[in-house]
Design an enzyme around this catalytic site. Sequence first.
Site, PDB file in Angstrom:
ATOM      1  N   ASP A 105     -94.699-127.645 -79.924  1.00 28.23           N
ATOM      2  CA  ASP A 105     -93.321-127.491 -79.471  1.00 28.23           C
ATOM      3  C   ASP A 105     -92.711-126.206 -80.048  1.00 28.23           C
ATOM      4  O   ASP A 105     -92.597-126.057 -81.270  1.00 28.23           O
ATOM      5  CB  ASP A 105     -92.508-128.706 -79.931  1.00 28.23           C
ATOM      6  N   ASP A 106     -92.341-125.281 -79.165  1.00 30.68           N
ATOM      7  CA  ASP A 106     -91.659-124.041 -79.558  1.00 30.68           C
ATOM      8  C   ASP A 106     -92.538-123.080 -80.356  1.00 30.68           C
ATOM      9  O   ASP A 106     -92.021-122.286 -81.157  1.00 30.68           O
ATOM     10  CB  ASP A 106     -90.391-124.336 -80.385  1.00 30.68           C
TER      11      ASP A 106
ATOM     12  N   CYS B 118     -87.897-127.602 -73.211  1.00 30.28           N
ATOM     13  CA  CYS B 118     -88.783-128.751 -73.376  1.00 30.28           C
ATOM     14  C   CYS B 118     -89.014-129.586 -72.121  1.00 30.28           C
ATOM     15  O   CYS B 118     -90.154-129.825 -71.725  1.00 30.28           O
ATOM     16  CB  CYS B 118     -88.229-129.656 -74.473  1.00 30.28           C
TER      17      CYS B 118
ATOM     18  N   LYS C  68     -94.369-136.362 -79.218  1.00 33.03           N
ATOM     19  CA  LYS C  68     -93.126-136.235 -78.456  1.00 33.03           C
ATOM     20  C   LYS C  68     -93.359-136.460 -76.962  1.00 33.03           C
ATOM     21  O   LYS C  68     -94.244-135.852 -76.369  1.00 33.03           O
ATOM     22  CB  LYS C  68     -92.548-134.835 -78.703  1.00 33.03           C
TER      23      LYS C  68
ATOM     24  N   SER D  30     -87.167-134.560 -78.683  1.00 27.49           N
ATOM     25  CA  SER D  30     -87.239-133.576 -79.750  1.00 27.49           C
ATOM     26  C   SER D  30     -86.787-134.166 -81.081  1.00 27.49           C
ATOM     27  O   SER D  30     -86.011-135.118 -81.131  1.00 27.49           O
ATOM     28  CB  SER D  30     -86.359-132.366 -79.414  1.00 27.49           C
TER      29      SER D  30
ATOM     30  N   HIS E  24     -90.772-127.238 -83.639  1.00 27.86           N
ATOM     31  CA  HIS E  24     -89.397-127.264 -83.141  1.00 27.86           C
ATOM     32  C   HIS E  24     -88.453-127.471 -84.320  1.00 27.86           C
ATOM     33  O   HIS E  24     -88.702-128.308 -85.184  1.00 27.86           O
ATOM     34  CB  HIS E  24     -89.273-128.416 -82.139  1.00 27.86           C
TER      35      HIS E  24
ATOM     36  N   ASP F  24     -95.213-125.683 -75.408  1.00 28.45           N
ATOM     37  CA  ASP F  24     -94.338-126.081 -74.298  1.00 28.45           C
ATOM     38  C   ASP F  24     -93.422-124.957 -73.835  1.00 28.45           C
ATOM     39  O   ASP F  24     -92.894-125.000 -72.727  1.00 28.45           O
ATOM     40  CB  ASP F  24     -93.512-127.313 -74.675  1.00 28.45           C
ATOM     41  N   ASN F  25     -93.189-123.956 -74.663  1.00 31.35           N
ATOM     42  CA  ASN F  25     -92.379-122.790 -74.288  1.00 31.35           C
ATOM     43  C   ASN F  25     -92.432-121.810 -75.455  1.00 31.35           C
ATOM     44  O   ASN F  25     -93.145-122.037 -76.431  1.00 31.35           O
ATOM     45  CB  ASN F  25     -90.926-123.164 -73.949  1.00 31.35           C
TER      46      ASN F  25
ATOM     47  N   LYS G 132     -87.397-118.679 -76.329  1.00 31.43           N
ATOM     48  CA  LYS G 132     -87.102-119.938 -75.660  1.00 31.43           C
ATOM     49  C   LYS G 132     -85.773-119.865 -74.905  1.00 31.43           C
ATOM     50  O   LYS G 132     -84.824-119.218 -75.357  1.00 31.43           O
ATOM     51  CB  LYS G 132     -87.042-121.057 -76.707  1.00 31.43           C
TER      52      LYS G 132
END
Length: 450
Positions: free
Chosen positions: A38-39, A78, A125, A156, A230, A282-283, A303
Amino acid sequence: MHNRFALLSLMLLSVSALFSSALDAAPSAPNIVLIFVDDMGYGDLACYGNTKNKTPHLDRLAAEGQRWTSFYSSGSTCVPSRKGLMSGRHPVFIPRQANGLKDDRSALMPAMLKRQGYATAILGKWHLAGYPKDFTVDPMHPLECGFDYHYGTPGSNDVPPPPGKKQTREVFDNCDKFSFPVPLIRGREVVEFPVNQELLTRRYTEEAVKWIEQQKDNRFFLYLAHNMPHAPIFASPEFQNRSAGGRFGDVVEEIDWSVGQVVETVRRLGIEKETLIVFTSDNGPWSCFGPHGGTAGPLRGEKATTWEGGQRVPTIFYWPGTIKPATIDGIGANLDLYATFASLTGGSEPSDKPGYISTDLSPTLLEGKPSARQTWAYHQNAFRSGRYKIHVASSLPTDPVTRRRRPITTYDTPLLFDLNADLGEQDDIAEQHPEVVARLVNEMKAFHGK
């Protein structure tokens, strides 16, 4: 007679050899481990140029597998990214409400693989359904979407925020591991509230090892969807204050350790050559939050933007004995994993669904052929075709003080960048190439049905 018999035997041997060769060329359906972080930014791993974060396990996967340099998340945040991943559909064609995929649950990736006889699990998640008041009975719970086993958080690790506060830089600076009232849920039972965020990565890893051991004699799909990195970021005590990359580096290095544990497990169980491992994000990074966010490296943006830094992410495919080591510069996207997994497992694709544009990447993975994907739409603000990219609008990063999205700038004449020559999107060449701008505008309109 003897000569005829010898000739017949030779022909049978030749046919047998051809048949055997065909079987060797088409590997059997693999176990699939999809590690989704994540991130994490394009520049956060050593194998993508980071000089501070030590990531030896991921570096090895990248060296021994395929490292993709133009791989995109379905969205720059997300939920859109996860909707695209799980459905194979571009998120601009999926209803925006929290349960926008409720009527298509049987067409989601885990349900497709379950129909092929796969044991399925999600650790980490989910965030495909917003934040329902009671996630344990939500119709979009993972157990309603094709997963046999679930252990993780609804969304998140920053939602909900501490009482009376917002997710701002100041809050991230001062919070502790229990500040955010986030539940840890196994199946439909809350097992810890609030969850100790320092232990999330370790707990998911231990659960992954245990579950793989239980499924070693079955075909399985493990979706290991880490909450980290994240914001707010936390590493377990063993990884704190170790990385030259600071607190964020600690978190990245624990994720790398986690990947190493998964790989070591499939090796120890003797199923490494039967297992495809995919690692992606995810990004892009939430760089606006300083030490709580990562880096996009040479890319512009982060992001929540449609610059390359918002959606181009580190991605590695590892399947020893089947995927040959290579760096792949062709375009791919996380929603392409649907068609790819379907192709590898014999599953069916929901081609009747609006916006289903998943592209099978298996010819690139198995044979080294160029990627079949030639274009990518960054939400509705930008579009890439081959080496060129236009921006019809762009946004600035999230405001770290108010956590509000900043306004979007619309351009009378779209910006044009040659990504092969200008990876950082610094040199607008629209004036020199109006015909390229016109072509991409038309391609973009056709994609959106305008």
